[in-house]
Structure formats: C-alpha cells, structure tokens
Scaffold this motif. Structure first.
Motif, PDB file in Angstrom:
ATOM      1  N   LYS A   1       1.967 -15.554   2.049  1.00 24.25           N
ATOM      2  CA  LYS A   1       1.610 -14.747   3.209  1.00 24.25           C
ATOM      3  C   LYS A   1       2.277 -13.380   3.099  1.00 24.25           C
ATOM      4  CE  LYS A   1       1.521 -15.161   8.243  1.00 24.25           C
ATOM      5  NZ  LYS A   1       0.200 -14.594   8.391  1.00 24.25           N
ATOM      6  N   GLY A   2       1.532 -12.352   3.368  1.00 28.54           N
ATOM      7  CA  GLY A   2       2.086 -10.990   3.316  1.00 28.54           C
ATOM      8  C   GLY A   2       2.131 -10.402   1.928  1.00 28.54           C
ATOM      9  N   GLY A   3       1.738 -11.176   0.935  1.00 27.87           N
ATOM     10  CA  GLY A   3       1.808 -10.696  -0.444  1.00 27.87           C
ATOM     11  C   GLY A   3       0.651  -9.768  -0.788  1.00 27.87           C
ATOM     12  N   PHE A   4       0.748  -9.183  -1.954  1.00 32.34           N
ATOM     13  CA  PHE A   4      -0.301  -8.289  -2.444  1.00 32.34           C
ATOM     14  C   PHE A   4      -0.573  -8.719  -3.875  1.00 32.34           C
ATOM     15  CE2 PHE A   4      -1.746  -3.616  -1.898  1.00 32.34           C
ATOM     16  CZ  PHE A   4      -2.918  -3.899  -2.581  1.00 32.34           C
ATOM     17  N   CYS A   5      -1.676  -9.418  -4.090  1.00 33.78           N
ATOM     18  CA  CYS A   5      -1.938  -9.886  -5.441  1.00 33.78           C
ATOM     19  C   CYS A   5      -3.263  -9.340  -5.934  1.00 33.78           C
ATOM     20  CB  CYS A   5      -1.908 -11.399  -5.511  1.00 33.78           C
ATOM     21  SG  CYS A   5      -3.381 -12.147  -4.910  1.00 33.78           S
ATOM     22  N   SER A   6      -3.495  -9.487  -7.218  1.00 35.90           N
ATOM     23  CA  SER A   6      -4.736  -8.955  -7.757  1.00 35.90           C
ATOM     24  C   SER A   6      -5.433  -9.963  -8.645  1.00 35.90           C
ATOM     25  CB  SER A   6      -4.469  -7.667  -8.535  1.00 35.90           C
ATOM     26  OG  SER A   6      -3.445  -7.888  -9.465  1.00 35.90           O
TER      27      SER A   6
END
Lengths: 223, 287
Positions: B27-32
């Motif tokens: 949660k709250g992460g930034f992934c690609s």
C-alpha cells in the motif's frame, strides 16, 4: 385557408411525432448495435437498412398487409378496436419503420467512432453505464445525433409511396403535403401544387443548410 | 496490499500465450510493469481495473476480493476505485478542464486544489482539444486522482510526449505521489522512467513476469560493486583528443564525465547510462 394549410400542418405533425418516437427508440437501438457483437448482427443491420433500398410501394404494401384488419398486427389491434390503416396513427407507425435507418445509421456510426477509452475512463471514475451514456457518450456524438434527427424528419416530410399505401388521401387525417401535391396536379390545379412544392423545397434546403452549418461549427471548421 | 494472481489467454508478438501474473504491491508504493510492447503489461492493468475479465484467478485489494473465478465474484469497474490514466488520456471532449475533473470528483471542494496541483489553473476553462499533450496528461492525472482511487494505474502516460516534457511531468508525478501516497502502478518501457519513479519493478515478457526487484537489482549489472552509482542520461558526446567528454544529466544536475573510446563508442545523446565509481573516495563538505 385552413383547408389549404392542412396538408402542410399534417406533414409536420407526422414528421415531428415520428422523429420524437425514433429518437426515443432508435438511439438506444443504435447504441446496442454499436456495442453488441453477436451472431446474426449483419442480418439485423440489413433488415434495419431495408427501407433505404426498397421501393416505398413495396414497404407500403407489406405494411398494409401486416397492419390491415386481417394482418398479423391488425387483427390483434382490431380486438381492442384500434385500426391503423387509413389513420394518422398508422402513418406514424409506418413512418417510424420507413425512417428508421435514417436515424439508426448515422447515430450508430457516431457511437462506433467514439473512442472506447472515453467510456472506459468514465467507468473507472466510478460512473454507471447510465451516467456514462448521458454525460459522456451522447454529448460527444452531437453531430451524428443532429444528422440522424434532421434526416429522419426530412425523410418523413418527403415520403410518398408508403403514405399513399397506408393512409390514402383522407383530408385532415392522412393527406400530407406530398399526397396533396399529387392530387392537385392530377386535378390540373398547378397553382396550389406550386405552393406546397415551394414550401417543401425551401424548407428542405433550409434544414440541410442549418445541419451543415451546425456540424461545421461543432467540428470547428469555417462555415 | 494488492494481490493479483490471474491467468488470461492473450495474443502477443509470439502468438497466443497464457498470461500468468502474480503481483504483490505494498500500500502506498510506486511500482512499475516493464517490458516490450505486447508483453501483456497493459492487460494486467486492464484486469486490475476490471476493464478486461481474466480467465481464471484471484484479484484482492487490501483484503477485499475484486475478482474470484471460483466464488464467482467480479466487482464491476465503476465500483473498484481504480484510477486509470490512459495512453490517449481519454479526456471528455465535451467538457472543459474543470468539468472533466468535477465529473470525476468525489469531493467537489478538492477540484480547485487538484487543478492547482497540476498547474492548470490558468487553463481550467479550456476544452481538451485546445491543450497540448503535456497539459492533457496533467488533466488526466488530476481527473484520475479526483475520484479518490485506491490504486492509480498509469498506462505509458508519458509515451506521447517529448523528452523535456516527459522529464518535467515525471518530476511532478513523483512529487504528487509522495504527497498523496496513492498506491501507483506504472506501465513503462523506459528504464530511466522506471528508475526515476518507482521502487519496485516487475519485468514482463510474453505474458509472464520474469524478474522482480528494485530497479537497481533488476537492471544494473550485479558484477559492478560500485560504491557510488547513479543513472543518468547522455546529453552530448564530444571527442577531445584521444578521450571523450560526456555531458550527462543525473537527477536535476548536469555534469561532465571523461570516457575512453571503448566506453563511449556506442553512446549517443539520449542513452541511459549508469555512472559509478569504485576506487575513489568522494569528498564530502557541508553545504
């Protein structure tokens, strides 16, 4: 004077009622056709488009058989004391069928040209199909809607064969302008025929001019 | 916490394959999601948003089930709270910038704040057709955020923009993410973008996730045991006698690095490079 204007008034009443009925029924139908993908879709599309290619007398003939007191629809309605042939209501019914492709085809093309991502974006923003249809889809196909509405109206104003078959020429009931012109010419009454013809001629031109101008304005081109 | 474990038959460059995607995102992460075109990246996003149905599997978001084939659960798109920024932005042409954002907004009082955040206050009464690509991108982002999504999905959002605009918007996106903390998934085929923005990367190839890790772990050659490592973009390659001088942009800084012929011969402006040093101790001074 009342007698002179009656066919014109009747014509515009018929066209207005037909167009409203088509807007309510044919626009959802076109939307369904544009988004549905089913076996036999081309059959449905071909049936919808038939009135464009069929001679109006053929369509009128079958509608007469279908709606007549002994026809499949007519015999059912007869039990409720409703008669469609040679009445204004019958003309409306026949006109709706006759002008159906003129509403469905431009509107369906408009729906199909709209990028799918617009609808999808609306759904991902938490909007229902209903909200999406009225607030995103319809406002973005305005030129197609205007074309569909105007063509249906104009086409109904101009119909002759179907009206003659279904309605005959009953004054104040089914004698629309195109029939009145024919009657007047047959009676060698060119003066009145000229009057009706000129009104329809000017009106048809004005309508098409307005549509073209509105559509060019919407799409940002010069008038 | 996002858990996706799905199977979907997709058409890729190498024919029809079964896509298997298993993704866990904090949660709250930034992934690609990184990979070639046609690797199935966009499909994963569409499955998550509910725009495409998987053939089998489970999708769970923070304990809530969005899709479960066995138990016949399939939450419709409009109930999923998934913000989606489309490649073509999908702004509603009939609405102004402000109306686009208002249409999406859960809380009308946030509309002006969002417009301001993406720097579109001056242009808020304009229709999308009159905006540039970068401006449309900003509106699309603000609109997706206005719906207060649990997850923000960005499908190659910068692909259609020039390098400068891309750079500016990447920085803005990073700032916005840090400020709002919305769980974000970015589809990209640009390593630099992945490095710059995201803290976890899933590499997809032919519908299968082949590598997972931080961008450093996934992309940099592990044989380099550098004490200092930066990724930068080559701005200029100049030959000076027997050496080359590279002008690099690293983060917000621009600097010069000397390179040998073997290092520089296949580099050209725009390339992504790793700048590292092993043998020297950098000097540190309070500023």
């Amino acid at each position: 004077m009342r007698e002179l204007l009656s066919p014109l008034i009747l014509t515009f009443e018929l066209a207005a009622v037909t167009t409203v009925l088509l807007a309510v029924t044919a626009i959802p139908f076109a939307y369904w056709l544009s988004s549905a993908n089913f076996r036999g879709k081309s059959i449905v599309e071909s049936i919808t488009g038939l009135p464009i290619v069929l001679p109006p007398s053929v369509l009128g003939f079958y509608l007469l058989v279908f709606m007549g007191p002994h026809g499949p629809l007519g015999s059912i309605l007869e039990q409720f004391n409703i008669r469609l042939v040679f009445t204004f209501e019958g003309l409306v019914f026949a006109s709706v069928i006759y002008s159906l492709p003129f509403m469905v085809q431009p509107v369906q093309a408009g729906f199909e040209a709209l990028p799918l991502s617009l609808k999808e974006a609306s759904y991902t923003l938490g909007k229902s199909k209903f909200q999406t249809f009225f607030r995103v889809v319809l406002p973005n196909i305005k030129p197609s809607l205007i074309t569909g509405i105007v063509l249906s109206f104009a086409h109904t104003v101009g119909e002759f064969g179907v009206v003659l078959m279904i309605g005959g020429s009953i004054p104040d009931q089914t004698r629309v302008a195109s029939i009145a012109i024919y009657d007047q010419v047959e009676a060698m009454n060119y003066h009145t025929a000229h009057f009706y013809s000129a009104v329809l001629f000017i009106l048809a031109f004005m309508v098409l001019l307005t549509v073209n101008m509105v559509n060019r304005k919407i799409s940002g081109k010069t008038i | 916490m996002i858990e996706i474990d799905v199977v979907k038959r997709i058409k890729t460059a190498s024919g029809e394959v079964d896509m298997h995607a298993k993704v866990d995102i904090e949660k709250g992460g930034f992934c690609s999601l990184f990979g070639k075109s046609g690797a199935g990246k966009t499909t994963v996003m569409r499955l998550l948003a509910g725009l495409t149905d998987p053939d089998d599997g489970i999708i769970k978001i923070s304990g809530k089930t969005w899709y479960d084939k066995k138990n016949r659960i399939n939450v419709p798109v409009n109930k999923r709270k998934c913000g989606f920024v489309f490649q073509d932005y999908a702004l509603f042409p009939n609405m102004t910038v402000r109306r686009n954002i208002e249409y999406a907004s859960v809380n009308k009082s946030n509309v002006d704040m969002l417009i301001d955040m993406v720097g579109m206050t001056e242009l808020k009464d304009r229709k999308p057709a009159t905006l540039s690509g970068g401006q449309r991108q900003r509106v699309a982002l603000a609109r997706a955020l206005a719906a207060e999504p649990e997850i923000l999905l960005l499908d190659e959002p910068f692909a259609a923009l020039d390098a400068d605009m891309r750079n500016t918007l990447q920085n803005e996106l990073k700032t916005i993410h840090d400020k709002l903390g919305v769980t974000t998934i970015l589809v990209s085929h640009d390593k630099g973008e992945v490095f710059k923005l995201t803290d976890k990367v899933y590499v997809m190839d032919d519908g299968v996730i082949t590598k997972v890790g931080s961008p450093e772990e996934v992309f940099t050659d592990n044989t380099i045991s550098g004490k200092f490592k930066f990724t930068g973009r080559v701005l200029k390659v100049e030959k000076a006698d027997c050496l080359y001088i590279l002008t690099l942009s690293i983060g917000a800084e621009v600097g010069h690095v000397v390179a040998t012929h073997s290092e520089a011969h296949d580099l050209s402006a725009g390339d992504r490079v790793l700048v590292y040093t092993k043998a020297f101790n950098p000097s540190v001074r309070k500023i």
